[in-house]
Design an enzyme around this catalytic site. Structure first.
Site, PDB file in Angstrom:
ATOM      1  N   HIS A 242      28.675  49.190  15.631  1.00 55.77           N
ATOM      2  CA  HIS A 242      29.488  49.065  16.849  1.00 55.77           C
ATOM      3  C   HIS A 242      30.256  50.354  17.123  1.00 55.77           C
ATOM      4  O   HIS A 242      31.493  50.376  17.161  1.00 55.77           O
ATOM      5  CB  HIS A 242      30.463  47.885  16.732  1.00 55.77           C
ATOM      6  CG  HIS A 242      30.916  47.374  18.080  1.00 55.77           C
ATOM      7  ND1 HIS A 242      31.178  46.058  18.346  1.00 55.77           N
ATOM      8  CD2 HIS A 242      31.125  48.022  19.261  1.00 55.77           C
ATOM      9  CE1 HIS A 242      31.555  45.905  19.618  1.00 55.77           C
ATOM     10  NE2 HIS A 242      31.529  47.095  20.183  1.00 55.77           N
TER      11      HIS A 242
ATOM     12  N   ARG B 100      26.794  42.978  23.606  1.00 54.64           N
ATOM     13  CA  ARG B 100      27.444  42.071  22.665  1.00 54.64           C
ATOM     14  C   ARG B 100      26.363  41.388  21.847  1.00 54.64           C
ATOM     15  O   ARG B 100      25.311  41.032  22.381  1.00 54.64           O
ATOM     16  CB  ARG B 100      28.235  40.995  23.426  1.00 54.64           C
ATOM     17  CG  ARG B 100      29.574  41.437  23.965  1.00 54.64           C
ATOM     18  CD  ARG B 100      30.612  41.571  22.857  1.00 54.64           C
ATOM     19  NE  ARG B 100      31.930  41.861  23.362  1.00 54.64           N
ATOM     20  CZ  ARG B 100      32.519  43.065  23.298  1.00 54.64           C
ATOM     21  NH1 ARG B 100      31.865  44.095  22.772  1.00 54.64           N
ATOM     22  NH2 ARG B 100      33.733  43.236  23.753  1.00 54.64           N
TER      23      ARG B 100
ATOM     24  N   GLU C 293      30.313  40.653  13.047  1.00 57.61           N
ATOM     25  CA  GLU C 293      30.598  42.050  12.709  1.00 57.61           C
ATOM     26  C   GLU C 293      31.751  42.101  11.725  1.00 57.61           C
ATOM     27  O   GLU C 293      32.731  41.394  11.916  1.00 57.61           O
ATOM     28  CB  GLU C 293      30.952  42.849  13.971  1.00 57.61           C
ATOM     29  CG  GLU C 293      29.771  42.964  14.922  1.00 57.61           C
ATOM     30  CD  GLU C 293      30.086  43.793  16.174  1.00 57.61           C
ATOM     31  OE1 GLU C 293      31.172  44.390  16.254  1.00 57.61           O
ATOM     32  OE2 GLU C 293      29.235  43.838  17.062  1.00 57.61           O
TER      33      GLU C 293
END
Lengths: 326, 326
Positions: free
Chosen positions: B281, B233, B262
C-alpha cells in the site's frame, strides 16, 4: 558452389537458419553458415546477411570475400562488422535501424520506473512475505541524460518526456532546438554535464570515440542518487569501474541489458548486486522481432536486385547511419 | 479537556503525531490520540483529522462526538469513515484528493512495463546468474481498461496513453468524449467489456456498488494474457477468486498494492505467486507525501476558520468527491 544464374547470398546464422527466407530463396541461391564455415561460404557470394549479429567472425573470414558487394546486419549496432578491411572496401553496409527503437524506449522507461518505485526491493521483500512500507520516488521532473541521439536515443527521449521527465541529449553535435531532446550537449561536455542527471542512459553506437567513455571519472561525476542504464553496448563502459562505483555507492543503481562479454559470465559480481538489474540483451527484442529483421533484409534485397539505393546505409567511418539518411 | 477560546481539533494518528502541525497548534487546541483514546478525545472536538487513514476506529467512537462539525481524512478513499452515523449527521467530510494521483499513475505504468518487459523473471534469473534471452511484449497499442474515473483514474489514463497504450474507462456514467479516457463504459458493462482488455486497473472508490466486483466471473471474463492491477482498495476484489484465477492461469498476472487485510498476512498465497507483484500500500506515497497531507489539512483548516467552503467535500452518499466539485 553458387549457381551462375542468380545472385548468391550467404547467411551467417549459427546453426539455426532464420524463418521466412522462402521468398528470397526463390530469387537467389542462399547458403546458410555458422562462424566456422563463413570463409568457405563467402567465396563467390554477392551478399552477406549477418543474421547472427553477435558473431565476431566476419573480420577473420573477410579474405575469402571475392565478389561481395553488400553486407546487411540484423541489428542496429554495426561494431562487429566495422574493421579496416570493411572500411577500405567498396562493399555497402546496411543495418536494421528502426526495428529496435520503440521496444527499447519502453524498456528504458520501465527500468526508470522500476528504480523509482523500488520494484526490485518489493520482489525481494515478497520472497520473505515481508510487508515493509517505503516512500517512492517521483519520475515527473527528474532529469534523464541520454548519450546517443540516433533513432533509438530519440525514441527513448520521446518516451521519457511523455512520462513527465526532463530529458537532455549528449551527441556529436551540440544544439538547442532538437525536436526530441530540446538541448543536446556535445560529447566533449559529458563529464561536466553528468552531475545534473538523475538517470544516465547509454545508447550511443560503439566507436573508437565512445568506447569506455563511462569510466571511473564518469561515475564519480554522477550524483550519488543517479541510476545508469545501458541499452547500447557493453564496451561503452569500463565494467570494473562501474562495479567499483556501485560498490562504493558513488551511484545508486544500474540497469544493464548489454555487457562487454555476453553472455555475462556467471562469476561476474554484477549478477549479485542488489542495486543492479541484469537482463540478457533483450531490450529491443519484442515478440516478432526475428521475422521483422528478415523482412527488413528482404525489402533491401528487392532494392539491391533492382539496382536501387539501399535503406539504412551505414557510414563506415562514422560507424552508424548518419541521421540525414533517415 | 479543550480550552474555551480556540477551536478544538482531535488528530487520530496512532502513536506518532504528524510533523508540521505547529502552525495549526498556534490557532487551535490540538489533541493527538490513537484508536483506544479516540472516544475520549472526540468529546468537545470541533474537528477530527483522521491522519491514520487506515484506522477503522471512527465508527466505534462516533457516539462521543458532541460538537463535531468537520472530519478530514488524509487519504483519497473515504470508506473507513463512511457509516450510517456519519451519513446521517451534518458533519462535513473532506478528503485528500489530488495528493496521490500522479504518484499512482507512475506506479501503474511501472507495473505495466514490468509485466511487459518481464522484469520479475529477470530478477529471479539474476539471482541464479542465469542468462536466458526472452522476447518482450510491446506496450504500445495494448488496451488498458481502468475502472474508476475519478482524479486518480484520470491520471492513470493520461499516463498510460502517453506511453502509447489504448485506454478506456469503466465509470458510473457512460460517455464517448471523455478528455482523459475517450470512451467510458458504464459499470454495468464491466463483464461484457473485460474480454477486450490486456491490462485491467482497479482504482474505483470502495462503495456498496463496487465491493467485490472483481470476482470469479470477472476474472473468467478476462483474457488469459490479461494482467490485473489493483491500486484502489483490496475489497474491490474477492481475494480467493483472484487467487484461484491466478492459479488456474485464467489471467496472466497481478500487481497488487492494496489488500482486503493489510498488512497482507504472511500466510497469504499471494506472497508466493511468481506472477504476482505484491507491494505494501505504497503506490501513492511519494517522498514528502506526509507533509503534503498535513499541508492539505492546514489549507482546509484556514478555510474552515474563515467560514468559507472547504475543498474536496465528499458526497457521503456516493462515497467520494463528485467530479463537478473538482
Amino acid at each position: 558452389m553458387f549457381g551462375e544464374d542468380s545472385p548468391a547470398i550467404t547467411v551467417l546464422c549459427g546453426d539455426q537458419p532464420p524463418d521466412g527466407m522462402e521468398r528470397i530463396e526463390r530469387s537467389a541461391t542462399v547458403r546458410y553458415t555458422d562462424d566456422d564455415g563463413l570463409a568457405d561460404a563467402l567465396t563467390g557470394a554477392d551478399v552477406l546477411f549477418v543474421y547472427d549479429f553477435l558473431s565476431t567472425a566476419v573480420p577473420g573470414a573477410w579474405h575469402a570475400a571475392d565478389r561481395l558487394s553488400w553486407v546487411h546486419i540484423a541489428s542496429a549496432g554495426v561494431d562487429p562488422v566495422i574493421f579496416p578491411g570493411m572500411r577500405d572496401s567498396d562493399v555497402v553496409l546496411t543495418n536494421s535501424r528502426g526495428v529496435f527503437d520503440a521496444p527499447i524506449s519502453e524498456y528504458v522507461l520501465g527500468a526508470v520506473l522500476a528504480f523509482a518505485k523500488d520494484f526490485a526491493r518489493s520482489l525481494r521483500l515478497q520472497d520473505e512475505a515481508r510487508w515493509l512500507h517505503r516512500e517512492t520516488e517521483r519520475v515527473e521532473g527528474r532529469h534523464a541524460m541520454v548519450m546517443g541521439t540516433g533513432p533509438i536515443g530519440r525514441a527513448i527521449a520521446r518516451m521519457l518526456r511523455a512520462a513527465g521527465m526532463r530529458v537532455t541529449g549528449i551527441g556529436r553535435t551540440a544544439r538547442t532546438d532538437d525536436p526530441d531532446f530540446g538541448v543536446v550537449h556535445p560529447s566533449t561536455a559529458l563529464l561536466s554535464r553528468l552531475p545534473g542527471a538523475d538517470y544516465v542512459v547509454a545508447v550511443a553506437p560503439l566507436t573508437e570515440q565512445t568506447k569506455g567513455v563511462f569510466d571511473s571519472r564518469a561515475f564519480a561525476a554522477m550524483k550519488t542518487g543517479a541510476r545508469f542504464i545501458n541499452v547500447g553496448r557493453g564496451e561503452l563502459v569500463v565494467t570494473e569501474d562501474l562495479i567499483a562505483a556501485l560498490r562504493a555507492n558513488e551511484i545508486a543503481g544500474a540497469a544493464l541489458d548489454v555487457f562487454d562479454t555476453e553472455p555475462l559470465p556467471a562469476d561476474s559480481p554484477l549478477w549479485r548486486m542488489e542495486n543492479v538489474l541484469v537482463s540478457p540483451h533483450m531490450s529491443g527484442d519484442a515478440v516478432g522481432w526475428r521475422s521483422v529483421l528478415v523482412e527488413r533484409f528482404a525489402e533491401n534485397f528487392d532494392l539491391w536486385r533492382a539496382g536501387r539505393p539501399l535503406q539504412n546505409v551505414v557510414d563506415k567511418n562514422l560507424g552508424y547511419v548518419p541521421s540525414t539518411a533517415a
